[in-house]
Design an enzyme around this catalytic site. Structure first.
Site, PDB file in Angstrom:
ATOM      1  N   HIS A 309       0.851  -1.190   0.000  1.00 20.59           N
ATOM      2  CA  HIS A 309       0.000   0.000   0.000  1.00 20.59           C
ATOM      3  C   HIS A 309       0.889   1.242   0.000  1.00 20.59           C
ATOM      4  O   HIS A 309       1.532   1.545  -0.989  1.00 20.59           O
ATOM      5  CB  HIS A 309      -0.926  -0.049   1.224  1.00 20.59           C
ATOM      6  CG  HIS A 309      -2.068   0.918   1.184  1.00 20.59           C
ATOM      7  ND1 HIS A 309      -2.343   1.722   0.106  1.00 20.59           N
ATOM      8  CD2 HIS A 309      -3.026   1.229   2.121  1.00 20.59           C
ATOM      9  CE1 HIS A 309      -3.405   2.460   0.357  1.00 20.59           C
ATOM     10  NE2 HIS A 309      -3.838   2.196   1.577  1.00 20.59           N
ATOM     11  N   HIS A 348      -2.118  -1.961 -10.637  1.00 23.95           N
ATOM     12  CA  HIS A 348      -2.945  -1.438  -9.556  1.00 23.95           C
ATOM     13  C   HIS A 348      -4.145  -2.361  -9.389  1.00 23.95           C
ATOM     14  O   HIS A 348      -4.636  -2.949 -10.365  1.00 23.95           O
ATOM     15  CB  HIS A 348      -3.405  -0.010  -9.878  1.00 23.95           C
ATOM     16  CG  HIS A 348      -3.933   0.736  -8.691  1.00 23.95           C
ATOM     17  ND1 HIS A 348      -5.222   0.580  -8.247  1.00 23.95           N
ATOM     18  CD2 HIS A 348      -3.340   1.621  -7.860  1.00 23.95           C
ATOM     19  CE1 HIS A 348      -5.411   1.342  -7.190  1.00 23.95           C
ATOM     20  NE2 HIS A 348      -4.283   1.985  -6.924  1.00 23.95           N
ATOM     21  N   ASP A 404       2.917   5.454  -7.641  1.00 24.54           N
ATOM     22  CA  ASP A 404       4.132   5.295  -6.843  1.00 24.54           C
ATOM     23  C   ASP A 404       5.410   5.303  -7.678  1.00 24.54           C
ATOM     24  O   ASP A 404       6.495   5.490  -7.131  1.00 24.54           O
ATOM     25  CB  ASP A 404       4.076   3.974  -6.057  1.00 24.54           C
ATOM     26  CG  ASP A 404       2.899   3.929  -5.114  1.00 24.54           C
ATOM     27  OD1 ASP A 404       2.780   4.856  -4.298  1.00 24.54           O
ATOM     28  OD2 ASP A 404       2.106   2.985  -5.196  1.00 24.54           O
TER      29      ASP A 404
END
Length: 502
Positions: A309, A348, A404
């Site tokens: 996460h 994702h 990210d």
């Protein structure tokens, strides 16, 4: 008589239990069905059934506390297709790469809005007027100060403690200084009553948590650096105040660089909320017990800490460092295909096309690199991205760069330590957590979240005394079915005791 083309479609499903022939009609609303409807599909125990499967449902014995027993259960590991709440906050279309907050596309918000304005939108449903924004931003920035005891609490951590450990504990500790905001102390219904006082109390905790989030995060950073804590500045914005508390070293008239502050503010905006993700679900799971919001936010921090996460951007940097350079990307790609290493920053759970935030972040990266100079890891990152986007292995699995992938490079270029990256995710996400928590409390009918399970263990069996139990040995023992032997370092005391016997 059959339905004609002029008849409106019937918003329901008809489901037949082939075990019993029983048919039920389940209403469809917003393309969803109530899972409790399947409880009607119960049957008598038959050959092959176990009593632990709870197939029977004695409707005559149903009470509000037993309504969950019996009937078909919906087995959904990891909540892959289970909606746990109705929400009007954030919408995601993973197939089309769409992310909207209260209907506004993330691209428009990132270009035209600010973090605190978007925070207002998430919390209260509409973009604020000038007066509303002034009230909100003033309250948030007014609540950036923390009790001096927090200095002792944060200062008591080891110098090498992970900043997310510190932040998680700090949020939990913060609740001790707001007893009037703790339902366990002030009353179970303080947030669920339909009164002005309840709204004011709720918003006061929200102002405190958002405002103090940057102070606690900066304190965690400075503790790791061995620096004295810095008091929140006056007359600065949210991102500027955060950077000031992190970097101020007694310079005269110090102010963070506007390009850095703007980049960080936009990054905060992009990370503010992302629908019912793991940490938001953790906040609501804990919040459904009517615990204070400080404890609920601490639970969200704990969930965000994980590398699947909020720790993913930290993992991206470590991956790029391990690759070593663009020339090593092809070999790393092959290792990923052989499942020898993990490809961080791609794919994702929701998006099967490009993550819309990643495109925005790539533009922010250009602005930051123009100021700081290009990070040596950027060439490796771009080579990895290009190789993955051209490789059928990743294309077929819809593995595209996510939020990210580039955010870590920006944080690194700005000088943040790698293990501080998840904190930079947690600070803005406090807003999203609180928006969902506030929505839950305003429903006025909070039910504790209590998931079901499918029990696959032993049926009832009689206790056998230790002397009568058979020694099974290690063969045939299921992995994890007994404690493992842990290797302990030999202490000085044990070594001296052995020496004395020689």
């Amino acid at each position: 008589m059959g339905r004609t083309l002029q008849d409106p479609p019937h918003p329901s499903l008809t489901i037949t239990d082939n075990r019993t022939g029983k048919t039920i009609t389940v209403p469809v609303e917003h393309n969803s069905i109530p899972a409790t409807a399947f409880k009607q599909l119960n049957k008598e125990l038959a050959e092959g059934d176990r009593s632990e499967d709870e197939v029977e449902l004695d409707e005559a014995e149903l009470t509000p506390w037993r309504v969950w027993q019996g009937g078909i259960r919906v087995y959904d590991p990891g909540y892959q297709n289970t909606a746990v709440i109705q929400s009007s906050i954030t919408f995601i279309d993973g197939a089309k790469g769409v992310l909207r907050h209260r209907g506004y596309p993330i691209e428009q918000l990132a270009e035209k809005s600010t973090f605190l304005e978007t925070a207002y939108l998430l919390l209260y449903g509409e973009l604020p007027t000038k007066a509303q924004y002034t009230l909100f931003s003033t309250e948030v920035m007014h609540h950036t100060f923390v009790h001096r005891d927090l200095e002792d609490i944060i200062g008591s951590f080891r110098h090498d403690a992970h900043p997310m450990s510190i932040l998680t504990a700090a949020f939990a500790a913060l609740g001790a200084y707001s007893p009037e905001g703790n339902p366990s102390l002030a009353g179970q219904k303080i947030y669920t009553m339909d009164t002005e006082a309840s709204l004011q109390l709720m918003d006061k905790q929200i102002f405190r948590l958002i405002g103090k989030s940057i102070t606690l995060a900066a304190m965690a950073y400075r503790m790791r650096q061995g620096r004295q804590f810095v008091a929140p500045p006056a007359n600065m914005g949210f991102a500027d105040s955060f950077l000031f508390m992190m970097d101020h070293l007694n310079e005269t008239n110090y102010r963070p660089h506007p390009t850095v502050a703007k980049a960080l503010d936009t990054l905060f905006l992009l990370h503010a909320d992302h629908e019912m993700n793991a940490s938001a679900a953790a906040v609501l799971q804990v919040g459904s017990t009517l615990v204070d919001p400080y404890s609920a936010v601490s639970a969200g921090c704990a969930a965000l800490y994980g590398p699947l996460h909020g720790g993913a951007n930290e993992a991206v940097i470590r991956m790029l460092i391990s690759i070593g350079g663009p020339e090593n990307v092809p070999a790393y790609i092959e290792r990923v295909k052989r499942k020898e290493v993990v490809l961080s920053g791609f794919g994702h759970r929701i998006y099967v096309s490009a993550d819309p935030r990643s495109t925005i972040i790539r533009k922010i990266a250009d602005d930051v690199f123009a100021l700081t100079g290009k990070d040596p890891l950027l060439d490796t990152a771009l080579a990895l991205r290009d190789a993955a986007l051209k490789d059928e292995y990743f294309i077929s699995r819809k593995l595209y760069p996510n939020v990210d992938f580039f955010s870590g490079l920006i944080y690194r270029a700005l000088g943040f330590p790698t293990d501080f990256f998840p904190v930079l995710f947690a600070v803005p996400r406090v807003v999203g957590w609180l928006a969902h928590w506030r929505q839950l409390m305003l429903s006025r009918n909070v039910k504790i979240w209590r998931p079901r399970q499918v029990y696959t263990g032993e049926g009832e069996r009689a206790y056998i005394g230790m002397k009568e139990r058979e020694e099974k040995g290690t063969e045939g023992t299921k992995r994890g079915g007994e404690p493992t032997k842990v290797q302990h370092p030999t202490s000085t005391r044990v070594f001296l005791a052995r020496e004395s016997k020689l």
